[in-house]
Design an enzyme around this catalytic site. Structure first.
Site, PDB file in Angstrom:
ATOM      1  N   HIS A 253       0.783  -1.178   0.143  1.00  0.00           N
ATOM      2  CA  HIS A 253      -0.111  -0.099  -0.194  1.00  0.00           C
ATOM      3  C   HIS A 253       0.919   1.219  -0.022  1.00  0.00           C
ATOM      4  O   HIS A 253       0.556   2.088  -0.531  1.00  0.00           O
ATOM      5  CB  HIS A 253      -1.489  -0.047   1.213  1.00  0.00           C
ATOM      6  CG  HIS A 253      -1.602   0.619   1.210  1.00  0.00           C
ATOM      7  ND1 HIS A 253      -2.866   1.728   1.011  1.00  0.00           N
ATOM      8  CD2 HIS A 253      -1.353   2.469   2.447  1.00  0.00           C
ATOM      9  CE1 HIS A 253      -2.974   3.202   1.958  1.00  0.00           C
ATOM     10  NE2 HIS A 253      -2.181   3.215   1.857  1.00  0.00           N
ATOM     11  N   GLU A 254       2.162   1.309   0.960  1.00  0.00           N
ATOM     12  CA  GLU A 254       2.589   2.699   0.732  1.00  0.00           C
ATOM     13  C   GLU A 254       3.520   2.760  -0.292  1.00  0.00           C
ATOM     14  O   GLU A 254       3.847   4.140  -0.803  1.00  0.00           O
ATOM     15  CB  GLU A 254       3.384   2.322   2.089  1.00  0.00           C
ATOM     16  CG  GLU A 254       3.124   2.707   3.775  1.00  0.00           C
ATOM     17  CD  GLU A 254       1.823   3.426   3.537  1.00  0.00           C
ATOM     18  OE1 GLU A 254       2.119   5.218   2.946  1.00  0.00           O
ATOM     19  OE2 GLU A 254       0.943   3.050   4.317  1.00  0.00           O
ATOM     20  N   HIS A 257       1.522   4.762  -2.957  1.00  0.00           N
ATOM     21  CA  HIS A 257       1.595   6.012  -2.788  1.00  0.00           C
ATOM     22  C   HIS A 257       2.603   6.794  -3.218  1.00  0.00           C
ATOM     23  O   HIS A 257       2.330   7.899  -4.097  1.00  0.00           O
ATOM     24  CB  HIS A 257       1.509   6.333  -1.070  1.00  0.00           C
ATOM     25  CG  HIS A 257       0.073   6.161  -0.509  1.00  0.00           C
ATOM     26  ND1 HIS A 257      -0.942   6.449  -0.655  1.00  0.00           N
ATOM     27  CD2 HIS A 257      -0.059   6.148   0.475  1.00  0.00           C
ATOM     28  CE1 HIS A 257      -1.621   7.259  -0.172  1.00  0.00           C
ATOM     29  NE2 HIS A 257      -1.156   5.741   1.285  1.00  0.00           N
ATOM     30  N   GLU A 333      -6.098   7.305  -1.049  1.00  0.00           N
ATOM     31  CA  GLU A 333      -6.155   5.450  -0.415  1.00  0.00           C
ATOM     32  C   GLU A 333      -6.187   4.645  -0.469  1.00  0.00           C
ATOM     33  O   GLU A 333      -6.051   3.467  -0.669  1.00  0.00           O
ATOM     34  CB  GLU A 333      -6.210   5.862   1.297  1.00  0.00           C
ATOM     35  CG  GLU A 333      -5.618   6.926   2.495  1.00  0.00           C
ATOM     36  CD  GLU A 333      -4.232   6.789   2.104  1.00  0.00           C
ATOM     37  OE1 GLU A 333      -3.879   5.505   2.362  1.00  0.00           O
ATOM     38  OE2 GLU A 333      -3.784   7.703   2.787  1.00  0.00           O
ATOM     39  N   ASP A 337      -4.918   1.090  -1.782  1.00  0.00           N
ATOM     40  CA  ASP A 337      -5.155  -0.355  -1.400  1.00  0.00           C
ATOM     41  C   ASP A 337      -4.649  -0.953  -2.438  1.00  0.00           C
ATOM     42  O   ASP A 337      -4.453  -2.061  -2.865  1.00  0.00           O
ATOM     43  CB  ASP A 337      -6.486   0.102  -0.678  1.00  0.00           C
ATOM     44  CG  ASP A 337      -6.548   0.419   0.230  1.00  0.00           C
ATOM     45  OD1 ASP A 337      -5.600   1.025   1.202  1.00  0.00           O
ATOM     46  OD2 ASP A 337      -7.768   1.345   1.063  1.00  0.00           O
TER      47      ASP A 337
END
Length: 410
Positions: A253-254, A257, A333, A337
């Site tokens: 997930h990070e 970003h 977000e 995801d």
């Protein structure tokens, strides 16, 4: 964790996870998060009330007068006014800060610090503000004096520069004031994280672990920094409280970003919102001063004593912009995801992490409730996304029925 077979159904698989949060734990999670809805307008009201006190009792006027007695230089007068405003404002807001940041968190078991440790960190944050805020305010008032008609546009650019500098310096100079950051230990887990990053050409030479367990037990990770200081960090709670599939899901997930350039997307939207907020302020503040400036001791917009007027306008604007900012973050977000599910390929690990976040985030809000108040997708939304991905991408998927109490077991 136990598994039950059968024809895979997304809703059944989602429900299997959601039903593990029930009774007092679910009631407490809902109560904590729903109580936060009221903190948004109340926080704005507290901010506006404090600034009104600065004006009504001519406190800002007194600060400016003191600055004029100390120097004839306008920037020094502004700096003195801004510094005193920052100090006194911090003290006046302290009861609200102590309630929301300490007592309320303790009430719901979400803070592990003593009051002394918590307050010491608050003072550290205040010291940073005391350095930065007067500089920003001096720059804004210099622009108001030099470009009275379009100062708001120039101020947006200046604030953008300050924000970029803070983003670059934050991971190196600011975050370490609150936590210790160390390189993640070499081993199979780090190797798997590096392998995932390598598939997407994401630099993973430095992965940091920080000791957030001294503050609370929440799991978290983040992408911070800009340019040479950009990095992925995860807290020690994530390593100590979760399983490997969960950690890989979070790190995927990070990485999303980073790969999706959300830092720049967020920066651009924040700049647009700042420009709009400052534009509205440039119209509303002079009107307020023309009507009430005499009783407040405020001469005009270029008078540093007008600082509380600007603060009121900005606070009200961002209160009404809250659904917009929440939506921006929530969309980003959700995109991260989706990226993380594809990168880590750990849908059940992702679902377990989503459930762990229910410690402080309502798990099943209504659609409008989620749109207005959630700056991240809800747990139900995230678990459902993970199960949909599982159905679409896993051969012969199975419905997993988590063992009762698994949220506290690791």
């Amino acid at each position: 964790m136990a598994a039950a077979s059968g024809s895979f159904d997304v809703e059944t698989a989602t429900r299997a996870y959601l039903d593990t949060l029930e009774g007092p734990a679910r009631e407490q999670s809902d109560a904590y998060f729903e109580g936060g809805y009221w903190l948004i307008p109340l926080g704005t009201l507290v901010s506006v009330l404090i600034d009104w006190i600065f004006l009504r009792f001519r406190i800002a006027h007194a600060f400016r007068r003191l600055g004029e007695r100390l120097s004839k230089r306008l920037w020094i007068v502004t700096w003195v006014t801004a510094a005193l405003y920052t100090v006194v404002g911090f003290v006046m807001a302290l009861p609200w800060s102590i309630y929301t940041g300490f007592f309320r968190e303790k009430q719901y078991g979400l803070l592990d610090q003593s009051f002394g440790a918590w307050f010491a960190e608050s003072l550290t944050g205040f010291a940073i503000s005391l350095v930065m805020m007067p500089l920003v305010i001096v720059a804004i008032y210099a622009l108001i004096r030099r470009a009275p008609k379009n100062w708001w546009l120039w101020a947006t650019g200046v604030l953008g520069i300050f924000l970029m500098v803070a983003m670059v310096l934050g991971p190196v100079f600011i975050s370490p004031l609150f936590n210790d950051y160390d390189e993640m230990e070499q081993g199979p887990l780090r190797d798997k994280i590096v392998d995932i990053a390598g598939k997407y050409d994401i630099p993973a030479d430095h992965i940091y672990v920080f000791d957030q367990s001294k503050q609370h037990k929440r799991i978290s990770a983040n992408v911070s920094g800009l340019g040479p200081t950009i990095r992925i960090s995860l807290n020690d709670n994530l390593l100590e409280r979760t399983s490997e599939p969960e950690i890989l899901a979070v790190m995927g997930h990070e990485m999303g970003h980073y790969k999706l350039r959300h830092i720049w997307v967020n920066f651009g939207v924040i700049m647009l919102l700042l420009a709009l907020g400052l534009f509205i302020t440039s119209r509303a503040a002079p009107w307020l001063i023309s009507r009430y400036g005499g009783r407040w001791g405020v001469r005009d917009l270029a008078d540093p004593a007008s600082l509380p007027v600007l603060a009121i306008c900005i606070a009200v604007f961002f209160f009404f912009a809250t659904p917009v900012t929440n939506t921006l973050i929530r969309v980003n977000e959700s995109q991260a995801d989706a990226f993380g599910l594809e990168a880590a390929r750990e849908p059940d690990g992702f679902a377990k992490v989503a459930m762990r976040l229910s410690e402080y985030r309502k798990i099943e809000p209504g659609a409008l409730e989620e749109a207005l108040f959630f700056d991240h997708p809800s747990g139900a939304t995230r678990v459902r996304m993970a199960m949909q991905w599982k159905q679409d991408n896993v051969e012969n998927p199975q419905v997993v029925v988590p063992e009762q109490g698994y949220l506290d077991a690791e």
